[in-house]
Design a protein around this motif. Structure first.
Motif, PDB file in Angstrom:
ATOM      1  N   ILE A  43       0.849  -1.182   0.000  1.00  0.00           N
ATOM      2  CA  ILE A  43       0.000   0.000   0.000  1.00  0.00           C
ATOM      3  C   ILE A  43       0.885   1.233   0.000  1.00  0.00           C
ATOM      4  CG2 ILE A  43      -1.783   1.264   1.246  1.00  0.00           C
ATOM      5  CD1 ILE A  43      -2.348  -1.445   2.729  1.00  0.00           C
ATOM      6  N   CYS A  44       0.619   2.172  -0.895  1.00  0.00           N
ATOM      7  CA  CYS A  44       1.308   3.454  -0.881  1.00  0.00           C
ATOM      8  C   CYS A  44       0.290   4.532  -0.545  1.00  0.00           C
ATOM      9  CB  CYS A  44       1.978   3.759  -2.207  1.00  0.00           C
ATOM     10  SG  CYS A  44       2.900   5.317  -2.111  1.00  0.00           S
ATOM     11  N   ILE A  45       0.425   5.104   0.626  1.00  0.00           N
ATOM     12  CA  ILE A  45      -0.482   6.170   1.048  1.00  0.00           C
ATOM     13  C   ILE A  45      -0.209   7.432   0.237  1.00  0.00           C
ATOM     14  CG2 ILE A  45      -1.185   7.619   2.994  1.00  0.00           C
ATOM     15  CD1 ILE A  45      -0.430   5.144   4.771  1.00  0.00           C
ATOM     16  N   GLY A  46       1.062   7.671  -0.108  1.00  0.00           N
ATOM     17  CA  GLY A  46       1.439   8.867  -0.857  1.00  0.00           C
ATOM     18  C   GLY A  46       0.788   8.959  -2.224  1.00  0.00           C
ATOM     19  N   CYS A  47       0.761   7.851  -2.975  1.00  0.00           N
ATOM     20  CA  CYS A  47       0.195   7.898  -4.325  1.00  0.00           C
ATOM     21  C   CYS A  47      -1.142   7.178  -4.436  1.00  0.00           C
ATOM     22  CB  CYS A  47       1.183   7.363  -5.353  1.00  0.00           C
ATOM     23  SG  CYS A  47       1.522   5.602  -5.239  1.00  0.00           S
ATOM     24  N   ALA A  48      -1.691   6.738  -3.313  1.00  0.00           N
ATOM     25  CA  ALA A  48      -3.030   6.141  -3.264  1.00  0.00           C
ATOM     26  C   ALA A  48      -3.156   4.890  -4.138  1.00  0.00           C
ATOM     27  CB  ALA A  48      -4.094   7.174  -3.637  1.00  0.00           C
ATOM     28  N   ARG A  49      -2.160   4.002  -4.055  1.00  0.00           N
ATOM     29  CA  ARG A  49      -2.170   2.769  -4.844  1.00  0.00           C
ATOM     30  C   ARG A  49      -2.075   1.559  -3.936  1.00  0.00           C
ATOM     31  NH1 ARG A  49      -3.859   2.658  -9.790  1.00  0.00           N
ATOM     32  NH2 ARG A  49      -2.556   0.902 -10.260  1.00  0.00           N
ATOM     33  N   LEU A  50      -2.684   0.486  -4.399  1.00  0.00           N
ATOM     34  CA  LEU A  50      -2.643  -0.783  -3.673  1.00  0.00           C
ATOM     35  C   LEU A  50      -2.422  -1.904  -4.667  1.00  0.00           C
ATOM     36  CD1 LEU A  50      -3.248  -2.694  -1.234  1.00  0.00           C
ATOM     37  CD2 LEU A  50      -5.619  -2.553  -1.905  1.00  0.00           C
ATOM     38  N   GLU A  51      -1.497  -2.776  -4.333  1.00  0.00           N
ATOM     39  CA  GLU A  51      -1.271  -3.988  -5.110  1.00  0.00           C
ATOM     40  C   GLU A  51      -1.348  -5.149  -4.127  1.00  0.00           C
ATOM     41  OE1 GLU A  51       1.987  -5.912  -8.182  1.00  0.00           O
ATOM     42  OE2 GLU A  51       2.368  -3.958  -7.286  1.00  0.00           O
ATOM     43  N   SER A  52      -2.129  -6.160  -4.457  1.00  0.00           N
ATOM     44  CA  SER A  52      -2.345  -7.251  -3.516  1.00  0.00           C
ATOM     45  C   SER A  52      -2.496  -8.576  -4.246  1.00  0.00           C
ATOM     46  CB  SER A  52      -3.610  -6.981  -2.692  1.00  0.00           C
ATOM     47  OG  SER A  52      -3.812  -7.990  -1.736  1.00  0.00           O
ATOM     48  N   THR A  53      -2.115  -9.647  -3.555  1.00  0.00           N
ATOM     49  CA  THR A  53      -2.376 -10.972  -4.095  1.00  0.00           C
ATOM     50  C   THR A  53      -3.829 -11.361  -3.846  1.00  0.00           C
ATOM     51  OG1 THR A  53      -1.614 -12.032  -2.058  1.00  0.00           O
ATOM     52  CG2 THR A  53       0.012 -11.748  -3.820  1.00  0.00           C
ATOM     53  N   ALA A  54      -4.491 -10.643  -2.937  1.00  0.00           N
ATOM     54  CA  ALA A  54      -5.911 -10.883  -2.646  1.00  0.00           C
ATOM     55  C   ALA A  54      -6.768 -10.086  -3.632  1.00  0.00           C
ATOM     56  CB  ALA A  54      -6.242 -10.445  -1.220  1.00  0.00           C
ATOM     57  N   THR A  55      -7.951 -10.548  -3.900  1.00  0.00           N
ATOM     58  CA  THR A  55      -8.884  -9.812  -4.734  1.00  0.00           C
ATOM     59  C   THR A  55      -9.491  -8.688  -3.897  1.00  0.00           C
ATOM     60  OG1 THR A  55      -9.395 -11.793  -6.008  1.00  0.00           O
ATOM     61  CG2 THR A  55     -10.969  -9.984  -6.149  1.00  0.00           C
ATOM     62  N   LEU A  56      -9.468  -7.480  -4.442  1.00  0.00           N
ATOM     63  CA  LEU A  56      -9.965  -6.306  -3.739  1.00  0.00           C
ATOM     64  C   LEU A  56     -11.472  -6.153  -3.911  1.00  0.00           C
ATOM     65  CD1 LEU A  56      -7.108  -3.955  -4.948  1.00  0.00           C
ATOM     66  CD2 LEU A  56      -7.218  -5.267  -2.817  1.00  0.00           C
ATOM     67  N   GLY A  57     -12.037  -5.194  -3.229  1.00  0.00           N
ATOM     68  CA  GLY A  57     -13.477  -4.954  -3.295  1.00  0.00           C
ATOM     69  C   GLY A  57     -13.968  -4.609  -4.690  1.00  0.00           C
ATOM     70  N   ASN A  58     -13.078  -4.104  -5.562  1.00  0.00           N
ATOM     71  CA  ASN A  58     -13.460  -3.771  -6.930  1.00  0.00           C
ATOM     72  C   ASN A  58     -13.235  -4.934  -7.892  1.00  0.00           C
ATOM     73  OD1 ASN A  58     -10.697  -3.794  -7.107  1.00  0.00           O
ATOM     74  ND2 ASN A  58     -10.511  -1.830  -8.128  1.00  0.00           N
ATOM     75  N   GLY A  59     -12.790  -6.081  -7.367  1.00  0.00           N
ATOM     76  CA  GLY A  59     -12.583  -7.268  -8.191  1.00  0.00           C
ATOM     77  C   GLY A  59     -11.198  -7.380  -8.798  1.00  0.00           C
ATOM     78  N   ASP A  60     -10.349  -6.376  -8.612  1.00  0.00           N
ATOM     79  CA  ASP A  60      -8.996  -6.384  -9.156  1.00  0.00           C
ATOM     80  C   ASP A  60      -7.976  -6.715  -8.066  1.00  0.00           C
ATOM     81  OD1 ASP A  60      -9.834  -5.651 -11.716  1.00  0.00           O
ATOM     82  OD2 ASP A  60      -9.684  -3.515 -11.277  1.00  0.00           O
ATOM     83  N   ASN A  61      -6.710  -6.760  -8.477  1.00  0.00           N
ATOM     84  CA  ASN A  61      -5.615  -6.966  -7.534  1.00  0.00           C
ATOM     85  C   ASN A  61      -4.696  -5.746  -7.447  1.00  0.00           C
ATOM     86  OD1 ASN A  61      -6.230  -9.807  -8.803  1.00  0.00           O
ATOM     87  ND2 ASN A  61      -5.486 -10.122  -6.729  1.00  0.00           N
ATOM     88  N   TYR A  62      -4.949  -4.746  -8.298  1.00  0.00           N
ATOM     89  CA  TYR A  62      -4.114  -3.554  -8.351  1.00  0.00           C
ATOM     90  C   TYR A  62      -5.028  -2.382  -8.658  1.00  0.00           C
ATOM     91  CZ  TYR A  62      -0.143  -0.590  -9.682  1.00  0.00           C
ATOM     92  OH  TYR A  62       0.792   0.407  -9.760  1.00  0.00           O
ATOM     93  N   ALA A  63      -5.027  -1.363  -7.808  1.00  0.00           N
ATOM     94  CA  ALA A  63      -5.964  -0.263  -8.027  1.00  0.00           C
ATOM     95  C   ALA A  63      -5.539   0.985  -7.272  1.00  0.00           C
ATOM     96  CB  ALA A  63      -7.361  -0.668  -7.573  1.00  0.00           C
TER      97      ALA A  63
END
Length: 81
Positions: A43-63
């Motif tokens: 998670i980068c708070i500075g640029c508001a990005r998240l990359e995860s091996t888990a599926t996120l609430g929007n259905g993606d893994n990077y958002a």
């Protein structure tokens, strides 16, 4: 961990995302189950990005996430110190 899961499990977290370029170190979360790594998120708070091996609430893994989420995560991050 419950707070992070609650935040990134919501579809609303990814509405009107912030697009900001940066090279700050990421906040890393590693998920374990029975002493085995089952996932990880960066998670980068500075640029508001998240990359995860888990599926996120929007259905993606990077958002990108929105400003409200950025503020919540900033408070969470500050509480760790």
């Amino acid at each position: 961990l419950d707070l992070v899961h609650q935040i990134f499990g919501k579809k609303s977290t990814f509405k009107n995302p912030m697009i900001i370029g940066c090279y700050e170190p990421r906040l890393a979360i590693v998920y374990f189950k029975q002493n085995k790594v089952i996932g990880q998120s960066a998670i980068c708070i500075g640029c508001a990005r998240l990359e995860s091996t888990a599926t996120l609430g929007n259905g993606d893994n990077y958002a990108s996430f929105n400003e409200e989420t950025r503020n919540k995560l900033g408070q969470f991050y500050e509480s760790l110190w």
